[in-house]
Design a protein around this motif. Structure first.
Motif, short mmCIF file in Angstrom:
data_model
loop_
_atom_site.label_atom_id
_atom_site.label_comp_id
_atom_site.label_asym_id
_atom_site.label_seq_id
_atom_site.Cartn_x
_atom_site.Cartn_y
_atom_site.Cartn_z
N LYS A 231 33.83 25.91 56.24
CA LYS A 231 35.10 25.70 56.94
C LYS A 231 36.28 25.65 55.98
O LYS A 231 37.42 25.88 56.38
N ASN A 232 36.01 25.32 54.70
CA ASN A 232 37.09 25.17 53.73
C ASN A 232 37.43 26.46 53.00
O ASN A 232 38.32 26.49 52.16
N LEU A 233 36.68 27.52 53.31
CA LEU A 233 36.88 28.78 52.60
C LEU A 233 37.91 29.63 53.32
O LEU A 233 37.78 29.90 54.53
N THR A 234 38.93 30.07 52.61
CA THR A 234 39.96 30.95 53.16
C THR A 234 39.95 32.28 52.42
O THR A 234 39.23 32.44 51.43
N ASP A 235 40.76 33.21 52.90
CA ASP A 235 40.84 34.51 52.23
C ASP A 235 41.29 34.37 50.79
O ASP A 235 40.74 35.01 49.89
N ASP A 236 42.30 33.54 50.56
CA ASP A 236 42.81 33.35 49.21
C ASP A 236 41.78 32.68 48.31
O ASP A 236 41.60 33.06 47.15
N THR A 237 41.08 31.69 48.86
CA THR A 237 40.06 31.00 48.07
C THR A 237 38.92 31.94 47.72
O THR A 237 38.42 31.94 46.59
N LEU A 238 38.49 32.73 48.69
CA LEU A 238 37.40 33.67 48.44
C LEU A 238 37.80 34.70 47.39
O LEU A 238 37.01 35.02 46.49
N SER A 239 39.02 35.21 47.49
CA SER A 239 39.49 36.18 46.50
C SER A 239 39.52 35.58 45.11
O SER A 239 39.14 36.22 44.12
N GLU A 240 39.95 34.33 45.02
CA GLU A 240 40.00 33.65 43.71
C GLU A 240 38.61 33.40 43.17
O GLU A 240 38.36 33.56 41.96
N LEU A 241 37.68 33.03 44.05
CA LEU A 241 36.30 32.79 43.62
C LEU A 241 35.67 34.06 43.06
O LEU A 241 35.04 34.04 42.00
N VAL A 242 35.83 35.17 43.79
CA VAL A 242 35.24 36.43 43.33
C VAL A 242 35.87 36.87 42.02
O VAL A 242 35.20 37.39 41.13
N SER A 243 37.17 36.63 41.85
CA SER A 243 37.85 37.00 40.60
C SER A 243 37.39 36.15 39.44
O SER A 243 37.43 36.59 38.29
N ASP A 244 36.93 34.91 39.74
CA ASP A 244 36.51 34.00 38.68
C ASP A 244 35.06 34.17 38.27
O ASP A 244 34.58 33.46 37.38
N THR A 245 34.33 35.06 38.91
CA THR A 245 32.95 35.27 38.51
C THR A 245 32.90 35.98 37.15
O THR A 245 33.81 36.74 36.81
N PRO A 246 31.86 35.73 36.36
CA PRO A 246 31.75 36.41 35.07
C PRO A 246 31.61 37.92 35.25
O PRO A 246 31.32 38.42 36.35
N SER A 247 31.79 38.63 34.18
CA SER A 247 31.72 40.09 34.25
C SER A 247 30.29 40.58 34.46
O SER A 247 30.08 41.71 34.90
#
Length: 507
Positions: A231-247
């Motif tokens: 419920k706490n996941l938004t589009d912006d949060t998801l985009s930031e999470l995916v961007s923060d994953t290692p290479s």
């Protein structure tokens, strides 16, 4: 004095909010000084943010314990150089006892001289030592409610040969993943996004998630799990999470069909939109160098935009078990042993649950199974008390014969690997009993009568008695273990407990 200290003293500082703090604590816990210090603190975790790591918390029967230098000033030697360390615990400014969380800690390590070589060598050694803890394990990260990755657990790497699936499909996916992670320059030269998508679909219990864990272990990568139903996941949060994953990692989205069906959110309270998901996994800001893994039980429910080429490069169907897979699973469950002791009378008795008379087993109706020297499987009569314990050397050929008979009784594409595994779990040390009762399992599995993990041991007369007594609309059957089965289960638990304690001591 400050000027002189900067000229003749080299100092490195570590903050508890940074991962490097875990490196230095792990290094200090193994340093001889920590074993002899008279002022020390006891901790069950050495990771930042109190996140559990390898060997901590749920990884063992007993929580890990670390003895560390207490807050204050300490002196010790490193590579024949005098090192002094000051550990300080600071509460954030403006916080109260009731509102403050974990206190912030700082560690400073200093030595005389103008060269940073000794301190940098210590830091590099601490980092390598910390990373080596996870060399034989797969670390799993999960998104928390604040939009940050949180380390949840680490587990031993699962060998690929423990996954029972189509061999050609397994080889193709693994080789494709290895080729992908070795082709970064190839993608760059052609201007292609360095990303790869994998979709695993099929009926539940066919090993989709298990295969991803094994794939991560084979590639030496960590798994980052996104729960789209949060419920706490938004589009912006998801985009930031995916961007923060290692290479280099596996980004896992399980049961993607449960969150979105034909571009419509299943739950109006879910903060993620379909377009937000697409932009996160394949947009301009999406991280490169990672492999996106999605699982679903219903491929037909997914929108074509989500699984189009470019977002999903490989679609792998995981079907129900074939006879060859059933045979492979049996052999993995019961590898040949140099000496296996089989109680030929208890085999018949072990299938007699200590339940009311209507549920007891007629032991003579299903004689026990033994393996002969020429690998044939034959039925023998009940032995006398003098033959109560018979030692059987189960060789590879004999295990193969048992596995063949087991697989022959399993119809193709009828049961999932999880169902067969649940059945075999009831016979951890008695493969002969598993073969003996597999036909009964095939006849009853999938109904409310047998869950797949219950040992089967009853005849048709018992069935009629139970059917007459049970309500036709709500049939439920419970089989209690005999003394032999309880003893076997107790021995198995004790054996696993000893292995856990031994692994903790080694760590």
């Amino acid at each position: 004095m400050e000027y002189l200290k900067k000229r003749i003293v080299v100092t490195a500082e570590f903050d508890s909010r940074d991962e490097s703090y875990s490196w230095i604590l792990n290094w200090l816990s193994d340093h001889p000084y920590s074993q002899t210090a008279t002022q020390f603190s006891v901790s069950t975790t050495i990771a930042r943010g109190a996140q559990k790591i390898n060997g901590e918390g749920g990884d063992g029967a007993i929580s890990a314990t670390y003895f560390l230098p207490a807050p204050g000033l300490h002196f010790f030697w490193y590579k024949n150089r005098l090192i002094w360390m000051y550990r300080e615990r600071v509460r954030p400014a403006g916080s109260t006892v009731a509102s403050a969380g974990a206190a912030v800690e700082n560690i400073t390590i200093s030595t005389l001289g103008r060269s940073r070589h000794v301190i940098q060598s210590l830091i590099t050694e601490a980092q390598r030592k910390f990373i080596d803890r996870d060399q034989a394990r797969t670390v799993i990260f999960q998104a928390d409610q604040y939009g940050a990755w949180r380390r949840t657990k680490s587990r031993p790497k699962r060998p690929l040969d423990t996954i029972v699936m189509e061999p050609k499909l397994k080889t193709h996916i693994v080789e494709d993943a290895k080729e992908f992670f070795a082709s970064e320059s190839w993608y760059s030269e052609r201007g292609l996004p360095f990303r790869r998508g994998l979709l695993l679909y099929g009926t539940p219990g066919t090993g989709k998630t298990s295969f991803i864990h094994a794939l991560a272990g084979e590639l030496g990568l960590n798994i980052y799990v996104v729960n789209l139903s949060s419920k706490n996941l938004t589009d912006d949060t998801l985009s930031e999470l995916v961007s923060d994953t290692p290479s280099r990692c596996l980004l896992l989205i399980e049961d993607v069909d449960a969150a979105f069906v034909q571009r419509e959110s299943k739950d109006a309270a879910t903060g993620i939109t379909f377009s937000g998901l697409l932009n996160s996994v394949d947009g301009v800001s999406a991280q490169e160098g990672r492999m996106l893994c999605m699982t679903t039980n219903h491929l037909e429910r997914l929108d074509e935009a989500l699984i189009r080429p470019g977002r999903v490069d490989i679609r792998a169907r995981f079907g129900k078990a074939t006879q060859s897979q059933a045979k492979e699973l049996f052999i993995k469950f019961f590898p040949q042993a140099k000496s296996a002791t089989v109680n030929t009378t208890s085999i018949g008795a072990s299938v007699q649950p200590s339940t009311p008379e209507s549920m007891k087993v007629n032991a003579t109706s299903q004689p026990p199974l033994v393996v002969t020297a020429d690998t044939d499987i034959s039925v023998i009569e009940n032995s006398s008390t003098s033959r109560a314990h018979e030692s059987v050397n189960r060789t590879a050929r004999q295990t193969e014969a048992l596995a063949s008979q087991f697989a022959k009784a399993i119809p193709d594409q009828t049961f999932s690997i999880a169902q067969l595994q649940g059945f075999l779990m009831g016979y951890k040390k008695t493969p002969e009993l598993a073969v003996q009762h597999v036909e009964e399992f095939v006849r009853r599995a999938g109904s409310a009568e047998v869950s797949g993990t219950t040992k089967i041991g009853y005849d048709d007369e018992d069935d009629k008695a139970r059917d007459a007594a049970a309500d036709k609309d709500e049939k439920q059957y419970y089989l209690e273990d005999s003394e032999e089965q309880e003893r076997e289960r107790k021995e198995f638990r004790e054996e696993k407990e000893r292995e856990k304690r031994a692994s903790i001591k080694l760590e």
